[in-house]
Design a protein around this motif. Structure first.
Motif, PDB file in Angstrom:
ATOM      1  N   GLY A   1       0.573  -6.987   7.145  1.00 34.57           N
ATOM      2  CA  GLY A   1       0.317  -5.554   7.205  1.00 34.57           C
ATOM      3  C   GLY A   1       0.943  -4.803   6.047  1.00 34.57           C
ATOM      4  O   GLY A   1       1.898  -5.276   5.422  1.00 34.57           O
TER       5      GLY A   1
ATOM      6  N   VAL B   1      -2.342  -4.241   0.049  1.00 33.20           N
ATOM      7  CA  VAL B   1      -3.693  -3.998  -0.469  1.00 33.20           C
ATOM      8  C   VAL B   1      -4.257  -5.223  -1.189  1.00 33.20           C
ATOM      9  O   VAL B   1      -5.476  -5.323  -1.384  1.00 33.20           O
TER      10      VAL B   1
ATOM     11  N   VAL C   1      -7.329  -6.940   0.012  1.00 33.23           N
ATOM     12  CA  VAL C   1      -7.145  -6.698   1.435  1.00 33.23           C
ATOM     13  C   VAL C   1      -7.599  -5.303   1.825  1.00 33.23           C
ATOM     14  O   VAL C   1      -8.141  -5.084   2.904  1.00 33.23           O
ATOM     15  N   SER C   2      -7.382  -4.335   0.939  1.00 34.40           N
ATOM     16  CA  SER C   2      -7.708  -2.944   1.253  1.00 34.40           C
ATOM     17  C   SER C   2      -8.018  -2.179  -0.027  1.00 34.40           C
ATOM     18  O   SER C   2      -7.498  -2.500  -1.100  1.00 34.40           O
ATOM     19  N   GLU C   3      -8.862  -1.156   0.107  1.00 36.99           N
ATOM     20  CA  GLU C   3      -9.162  -0.278  -1.017  1.00 36.99           C
ATOM     21  C   GLU C   3      -8.172   0.886  -1.102  1.00 36.99           C
ATOM     22  O   GLU C   3      -8.285   1.738  -1.973  1.00 36.99           O
ATOM     23  N   ASP C   4      -7.205   0.933  -0.191  1.00 33.23           N
ATOM     24  CA  ASP C   4      -6.188   1.978  -0.218  1.00 33.23           C
ATOM     25  C   ASP C   4      -5.383   1.911  -1.513  1.00 33.23           C
ATOM     26  O   ASP C   4      -5.250   0.836  -2.112  1.00 33.23           O
TER      27      ASP C   4
ATOM     28  N   LYS D   1       0.836  -1.196   0.000  1.00 32.74           N
ATOM     29  CA  LYS D   1       0.000   0.000   0.000  1.00 32.74           C
ATOM     30  C   LYS D   1       0.869   1.243   0.000  1.00 32.74           C
ATOM     31  O   LYS D   1       2.043   1.217   0.395  1.00 32.74           O
TER      32      LYS D   1
END
Length: 205
Positions: free
Chosen positions: A107, A110, A139-142, A68
């Protein structure tokens, strides 16, 4: 030939990893591309000197994650500037296992892909590995970290094993982690953004 032309090619920043019979391995790469849609396949390029390449060949599978934009630079430091032969890169981070039992950072990512190695091609300094995707997770839209942002916003260095590394870069190089500061003069109070060493650890290129 003007090598600066290659700087205009867009890249991302990724970590690929696998677990062999005796240790886990992983490294930062900037070349991960979807090459087919049916079946879904990805290609990655790894330097022949990378321990991760040998572990992927042994495992026959690998995991790939997209970093990310606001990832902690420390994660890139661990996976980009040390060898898995000498360091357990997973001992100091939170990680998970994919459906092929390969570890990957939990961690700062994305997306995550699990792949079965189905082909490889020796292209000189690097080997291109083709993996058929067995699982994919958003995992993430970031926003993802681009290689350009890694350099411009985070002051990132290009590891020597990277396919985009170019010989002949001028400036000062950290003798500990390999970071290159492209400048004519290095201030006495300069601190390496990757490993934290001071200017006395730098050599002029």
């Amino acid at each position: 030939m003007d090598p600066k032309a290659f700087h205009k090619i867009s890249y991302g920043v990724f970590i690929v990893s696998a677990e062999g019979s005796d240790h886990k391995a992983g490294c930062v790469i900037n070349t991960l591309t979807q090459v087919t849609s049916s079946p879904m396949k990805l290609s990655i390029a790894l330097n022949k000197n990378n321990d991760t390449l040998e572990v992927i060949k042994e495992a026959g599978t690998f995991s790939a994650v997209v970093l990310k934009e606001d990832v902690d630079l420390g994660l890139i430091k661990i996976f980009g500037f040390f060898s898995s032969r000498d360091k357990n890169k997973f001992e100091s981070i939170s990680y998970k296992f994919d459906d092929n039992n390969n570890p990957y950072p939990a961690g700062g990512i994305v997306a995550q892909f699990s792949c079965r190695l189905c082909d490889s091609l020796d292209v000189g300094s690097h080997v291109i590995c083709i993996g058929e995707v067995t699982d994919a997770n958003l995992v993430s839209e970031d926003p993802p970290l681009t290689y350009a942002d890694y350099h411009s916003k985070k002051g990132g260095a290009t590891p020597k094993n990277s396919p985009s590394y170019q010989e002949g870069t001028t400036g000062y190089q950290c003798t500990v982690c390999g970071y290159i500061e492209e400048t004519d003069d290095l201030p006495d109070d300069f601190i390496c953004p990757v490993c934290g060493k001071d200017a006395s650890y730098f050599r002029k290129l």
